[in-house]
Design an enzyme around this catalytic site. Structure first.
Site, PDB file in Angstrom:
ATOM      1  N   ASN A   9       0.854  -1.186   0.000  1.00  0.00           N
ATOM      2  CA  ASN A   9       0.000   0.000   0.000  1.00  0.00           C
ATOM      3  C   ASN A   9       0.892   1.238   0.000  1.00  0.00           C
ATOM      4  O   ASN A   9       1.517   1.558   1.011  1.00  0.00           O
ATOM      5  CB  ASN A   9      -0.897  -0.021   1.247  1.00  0.00           C
ATOM      6  N   TRP A  10       0.949   1.919  -1.130  1.00  0.00           N
ATOM      7  CA  TRP A  10       1.821   3.091  -1.252  1.00  0.00           C
ATOM      8  C   TRP A  10       1.245   4.324  -0.575  1.00  0.00           C
ATOM      9  O   TRP A  10       1.939   5.317  -0.418  1.00  0.00           O
ATOM     10  CB  TRP A  10       2.090   3.382  -2.726  1.00  0.00           C
ATOM     11  N   LYS A  11      -0.040   4.273  -0.218  1.00  0.00           N
ATOM     12  CA  LYS A  11      -0.703   5.418   0.419  1.00  0.00           C
ATOM     13  C   LYS A  11      -0.523   6.668  -0.450  1.00  0.00           C
ATOM     14  O   LYS A  11      -0.535   6.564  -1.678  1.00  0.00           O
ATOM     15  CB  LYS A  11      -0.188   5.601   1.847  1.00  0.00           C
ATOM     16  N   HIS A  93      -9.117   0.776   5.423  1.00  0.00           N
ATOM     17  CA  HIS A  93      -7.844   1.000   6.103  1.00  0.00           C
ATOM     18  C   HIS A  93      -8.078   1.959   7.274  1.00  0.00           C
ATOM     19  O   HIS A  93      -8.912   2.851   7.198  1.00  0.00           O
ATOM     20  CB  HIS A  93      -6.820   1.587   5.133  1.00  0.00           C
ATOM     21  N   GLU A  95      -6.570   4.426   8.295  1.00  0.00           N
ATOM     22  CA  GLU A  95      -6.422   5.846   7.961  1.00  0.00           C
ATOM     23  C   GLU A  95      -7.674   6.378   7.281  1.00  0.00           C
ATOM     24  O   GLU A  95      -8.051   7.544   7.480  1.00  0.00           O
ATOM     25  CB  GLU A  95      -5.187   6.034   7.078  1.00  0.00           C
ATOM     26  N   GLU A 163      -4.523  -5.176  10.748  1.00  0.00           N
ATOM     27  CA  GLU A 163      -3.522  -4.137  10.925  1.00  0.00           C
ATOM     28  C   GLU A 163      -3.786  -3.401  12.237  1.00  0.00           C
ATOM     29  O   GLU A 163      -4.582  -2.453  12.274  1.00  0.00           O
ATOM     30  CB  GLU A 163      -3.557  -3.137   9.765  1.00  0.00           C
ATOM     31  N   GLY A 169       3.346   2.009  11.030  1.00  0.00           N
ATOM     32  CA  GLY A 169       4.334   3.069  10.918  1.00  0.00           C
ATOM     33  C   GLY A 169       5.025   3.433  12.214  1.00  0.00           C
ATOM     34  O   GLY A 169       5.785   4.396  12.262  1.00  0.00           O
ATOM     35  N   SER A 209       4.145  -2.387  10.475  1.00  0.00           N
ATOM     36  CA  SER A 209       5.596  -2.431  10.710  1.00  0.00           C
ATOM     37  C   SER A 209       6.217  -3.765  10.286  1.00  0.00           C
ATOM     38  O   SER A 209       7.068  -4.319  10.978  1.00  0.00           O
ATOM     39  CB  SER A 209       5.920  -2.137  12.177  1.00  0.00           C
ATOM     40  N   GLY A 230       3.134  -1.226   4.198  1.00  0.00           N
ATOM     41  CA  GLY A 230       3.078   0.189   3.869  1.00  0.00           C
ATOM     42  C   GLY A 230       4.408   0.703   3.377  1.00  0.00           C
ATOM     43  O   GLY A 230       4.817   0.464   2.246  1.00  0.00           O
ATOM     44  N   GLY A 231       5.127   1.413   4.261  1.00  0.00           N
ATOM     45  CA  GLY A 231       6.359   2.092   3.868  1.00  0.00           C
ATOM     46  C   GLY A 231       7.385   1.216   3.180  1.00  0.00           C
ATOM     47  O   GLY A 231       8.035   1.641   2.217  1.00  0.00           O
TER      48      GLY A 231
END
Length: 249
Positions: A9-11, A93, A95, A163, A169, A209, A230-231
């Site tokens: 997921n590049w967000k 998600h 967010e 998640e 993160g 993470s 994610g990241g």
């Protein structure tokens, strides 16, 4: 057997320069024994689909509206995602739930629309740190699972991603026992609702993470069929070792 899935997921990250990492990822994992899904921002959907056209990577969206069209400025429908070449979409998600006040009922409506359009839906669930500390985790996950997943879900159109909000993160990761408890619980709930066949066919991902350093340990946990990353999914250098760990699990 459930086919394992590594999803990225590049967000709200990435420009056309980021597509170089997609090419590198596709080359590194050609003929992979696991599914690989990348969900870039909407601006990159069509070029990402072109970039991976000769690889085994699939492209997905990060959200969709529950309506097929209409006066919804800034939104994107499931049909539009399909038209851009996407084959999947992330829904619910944390967010989106927090920043856009999406409820589980909203997620369910979006999932129905996405599945009707032929998209694989990756529905996200997770508890806050306050809920975790109140030992309320399974109640929270159970309610989100029940309300977010529509009737008629199958292993072909549904993936569920656990998640924990407090791990996204943050660098914090639940213990293997904590992850296993939630994943086993979700599996039992899905089997009870949809029957053993469907319940056992739905893939369960862990997210929060996930890094090259901890991926192998996470993938060894009961009922963990892959990861929503994610990241670390933003660069082939970081995501490729995670995919390799899943391939070896």
């Amino acid at each position: 057997m459930r086919r394992k899935l590594a999803a990225g997921n590049w967000k709200m990250n990435g420009t056309t320069q980021s597509l170089k990492d997609l090419s590198a990822l596709g080359s590194a994992h050609k003929g992979s024994g696991v599914d690989i899904l990348i969900c870039p921002p909407a601006t990159l959907l069509a070029p990402a689909v072109q970039t991976v056209s000769r690889s085994d990577i699939r492209i997905g969206g990060q959200d969709c509206h529950d309506q097929t069209n209409g006066a919804h400025t800034g939104d994107i429908s499931a049909e539009m995602l399909v038209d851009a070449g996407a084959s999947a979409v992330i829904l619910g998600h944390s967010e989106r739930r927090a920043d856009h006040h999406e409820t589980s009922e909203d997620v369910r409506a979006k999932a129905k629309a996405a599945q009707a359009a032929g998209l694989l839906t990756v529905i996200c669930l997770g508890e806050s740190l306050l809920q975790r500390e109140a030992t309320n985790t399974l109640d929270i996950i159970g309610a989100q699972l029940s309300l977010s997943v529509p009737d008629g879900a199958t292993g072909e159109n549904l993936v569920v991603a656990y998640e924990p909000i407090w791990a996204i993160g943050s660098g914090l990761t639940p213990t293997p026992d904590q992850i296993g408890e939630v994943h086993d619980f979700m599996r039992t709930r899905l089997e009870r609702r949809f029957g053993a066949g469907v319940g056992r066919s739905v893939r369960l991902l862990y997210g929060g993470s996930v890094k090259p350093e901890n991926a192998a340990e996470i993938f060894a946990i009961s009922n963990v069929d892959g990861a929503l990353v994610g990241g670390a999914s933003l660069s082939a250098k970081d995501f490729s070792p995670i995919i390799s760990a899943l391939e070896a699990s």
